[in-house]
Design an enzyme around this catalytic site. Structure first.
Site, PDB file in Angstrom:
ATOM      1  CG  HIS A   1      -1.932   0.971   1.370  1.00  0.00           C
ATOM      2  ND1 HIS A   1      -1.691   2.292   1.642  1.00  0.00           N
ATOM      3  CD2 HIS A   1      -3.286   0.852   1.255  1.00  0.00           C
ATOM      4  CE1 HIS A   1      -2.843   2.945   1.696  1.00  0.00           C
ATOM      5  NE2 HIS A   1      -3.822   2.100   1.459  1.00  0.00           N
TER       6      HIS A   1
ATOM      7  CG  ASP B   1       0.598  -2.206   6.242  1.00  0.00           C
ATOM      8  OD1 ASP B   1      -0.339  -2.308   7.065  1.00  0.00           O
ATOM      9  OD2 ASP B   1       0.503  -1.587   5.167  1.00  0.00           O
TER      10      ASP B   1
ATOM     11  CD  GLN C   1      -6.835  -4.547   4.357  1.00  0.00           C
ATOM     12  OE1 GLN C   1      -7.754  -5.249   4.754  1.00  0.00           O
ATOM     13  NE2 GLN C   1      -7.039  -3.335   3.854  1.00  0.00           N
TER      14      GLN C   1
ATOM     15  CE  LYS D   1      -7.259   0.029   6.283  1.00  0.00           C
ATOM     16  NZ  LYS D   1      -8.003   0.341   5.076  1.00  0.00           N
TER      17      LYS D   1
ATOM     18  CB  CYS E   1      -3.563   3.170  -1.625  1.00  0.00           C
ATOM     19  SG  CYS E   1      -4.775   4.448  -1.314  1.00  0.00           S
TER      20      CYS E   1
HETATM   21  N1  PLP Z   1      -1.788  -0.622   4.629  1.00  0.00           N
HETATM   22  C1  PLP Z   1      -2.727  -1.385   4.088  1.00  0.00           C
HETATM   23  C2  PLP Z   1      -2.394  -2.785   3.663  1.00  0.00           C
HETATM   24  C3  PLP Z   1      -4.031  -0.899   3.904  1.00  0.00           C
HETATM   25  O1  PLP Z   1      -4.964  -1.660   3.359  1.00  0.00           O
HETATM   26  C4  PLP Z   1      -4.304   0.431   4.309  1.00  0.00           C
HETATM   27  C5  PLP Z   1      -5.652   1.019   4.087  1.00  0.00           C
HETATM   28  O2  PLP Z   1      -6.316   0.694   3.135  1.00  0.00           O
HETATM   29  C6  PLP Z   1      -3.272   1.194   4.885  1.00  0.00           C
HETATM   30  C7  PLP Z   1      -2.035   0.634   5.026  1.00  0.00           C
HETATM   31  C8  PLP Z   1      -3.504   2.592   5.350  1.00  0.00           C
HETATM   32  O3  PLP Z   1      -4.463   2.630   6.363  1.00  0.00           O
HETATM   33  P1  PLP Z   1      -5.038   4.031   6.857  1.00  0.00           P
HETATM   34  O4  PLP Z   1      -5.611   4.714   5.654  1.00  0.00           O
HETATM   35  O5  PLP Z   1      -6.086   3.649   7.852  1.00  0.00           O
HETATM   36  O6  PLP Z   1      -3.910   4.784   7.455  1.00  0.00           O
END
Ligand code: PLP
Length: 436
Positions: A147, A224, A227, A250, A390
């Protein structure tokens, strides 16, 4: 919420249980565009149960005050709520309380780490902080499936310090090229930042194996877990990662709250990112001393009611049972993929049906742009995500600029997945696209 007898029940949730769970999520009970709402966008943000909304309301009705600073009764009560919430969330991922730092979301958490490492890379750095510094000749390793939140902060760190960014490539099936990975971990690798679960393909990365490869070359590991924490029920100690980040919104909690896990010894040695009130020991006109973790990284007034609500979300998830949630979502994921694979002209990104994946599926419909697919589904009351999610480099690797993603959570039924599949089957006929 499920009754206590249900918790003893092993195996995935059942359709009947999911129907009862849905009663806790009032937003799901509505029509959209004249059709019952089918919410398949939990990968972007989840819906919230009543208990979470009540926790936030209760905080404002009974305990609202600034934390850590006041001598009055409400301030103590608010501080108790805030710190109890930290304990609940920390235990949920197998961490100690001083190993969990509040942030506003995962993006803020990843930036906290990248900027803290940056602060350890330039200027007069305390001896214990040097382990986080990078400079010319050093390498930061990520993967091609990240992401943007777990890519751009590292690009920026490299730009600021002269370190080099490398990435583990993705294979055609969306999994990491583990042979290439083996060659990419070298004595120059200082940081390895990667996602547990891809938000596009649903690929679940081999965290323990990758972490071992990183630790073998003495690199710091940043996971990270955006998910995975909401869906899998993970233990940061068992995974052996050095840092992990995730977002509350989430995982049934409100927006505005997330967390960074870091090993206590590491967090206490790391330079802070944001500085200001609430994170200091003493301040003079020449400088400041910093508190240990977690306050060290929590400058300014924090998201207190949101932390309380995140703890309520964790309680809800634990009462339902993380293994049971994961089992249910894995089955929904397989149903999604098998169904999509059976529709002419639809290509699923990532692993084929039968291969383990998270409860989501992104796909392209030959001859129809993802935005049109999304609008067609929306007209049928079905909420999905369209675009690059993203993850532009991953889409580029898979030969696409955009895809459509359906992502599930504990409140989705098999009927909803089937309703979604039936509408996807009508996309190409509606747009007049023919062929295999
Ligand atoms: N990393 C992953 C794998 C994600 O799916 C997301 C959000 O879609 C993020 C990071 C970023 O999360 P946030 O927008 O809540 O900061």
């Amino acid at each position: 919420m499920l009754k206590s007898a249900d918790h003893d029940h092993q195996g995935p949730l059942t359709d009947a249980e999911v129907r009862r769970i849905r009663n806790d999520f009032p937003i799901l009970d509505q029509d959209v565009n004249g059709k019952p709402l089918v919410y398949l966008d939990s990968g972007a943000t989840s819906q919230k149960p009543v208990s979470v909304m009540e926790a936030e309301q209760e905080f404002y009705e009974q305990r609202n005050s600034a934390v850590h600073r006041g001598a009055h009764t409400l301030a103590v009560a608010a501080t108790d709520v805030f710190e109890d919430a930290r304990g609940t969330v920390a235990r949920f991922i197998g961490a100690a309380e001083n190993e969990l730092v509040w942030t506003s979301n995962a993006t803020a958490g990843l930036n906290l780490l990248a900027y803290s490492f940056g602060n350890a890379s330039v200027g007069d750095v305390p001896a214990e902080a040097r382990q986080f510094g990078v400079g010319p000749g050093d390498e930061v390793l990520v993967t091609e499936m990240e992401h943007h939140a777990n890519l751009i902060p590292w690009q920026e760190l490299c730009r600021r310090t002269g370190a080099v960014l490398r990435f583990i490539p993705v294979l055609e099936d969306g999994t990491l090229d583990m042979e290439a990975a083996a060659a990419l971990f070298t004595a120059r690798t200082r940081i390895f930042a990667f996602t547990h679960v891809s938000n596009v393909t649903g690929v679940i990365n081999p965290v323990v194996e990758l972490t071992r490869m990183a630790h073998d070359v003495d690199a710091l590991v940043v996971l990270d877990a955006c998910q995975s924490v909401p869906h899998l029920g993970l233990d940061v100690k068992a995974l052996d990662v050095d840092f992990a980040v995730f977002s509350g919104h989430k995982m049934l909690a409100p927006t505005g709250i997330g967390a960074v896990y870091g090993r206590a010894g590491l967090l206490d040695a790391m330079p802070p990112f944001l500085t200001g009130g609430s994170m200091i020991t003493t301040v003079t006109m020449d400088g400041a001393g910093y508190l240990p973790s977690p306050q060290r990284f929590e400058a300014g007034t924090q998201a207190i009611s949101q932390a309380a609500a995140l703890a309520a979300a964790v309680n809800y998830l634990q009462e339902t049972g993380m293994e049971r949630i994961h089992g249910w979502e894995a089955a929904l994921g397989q149903r999604l993929v098998a169904g999509l694979e059976g529709i002419a002209g639809v290509r699923v990104l990532g692993p084929a049906a039968g291969v383990a994946r998270a409860g989501l599926a992104a796909f392209e419909v030959d001859g129809v742009h993802a935005h049109d697919v999304g609008q067609f589904l929306d007209a049928a009351g079905i909420a999905v995500r369209v675009g690059h999610h993203c993850a532009q480099p991953l889409h580029r690797r898979l030969g696409l600029s955009a895809s459509t993603r359906a992502s599930t959570y504990l409140y989705n039924t098999t009927d909803e997945v089937d309703a979604f599949l039936a509408v996807v089957a009508g996309v190409r006929p509606y747009f007049g696209v023919t062929g295999a």
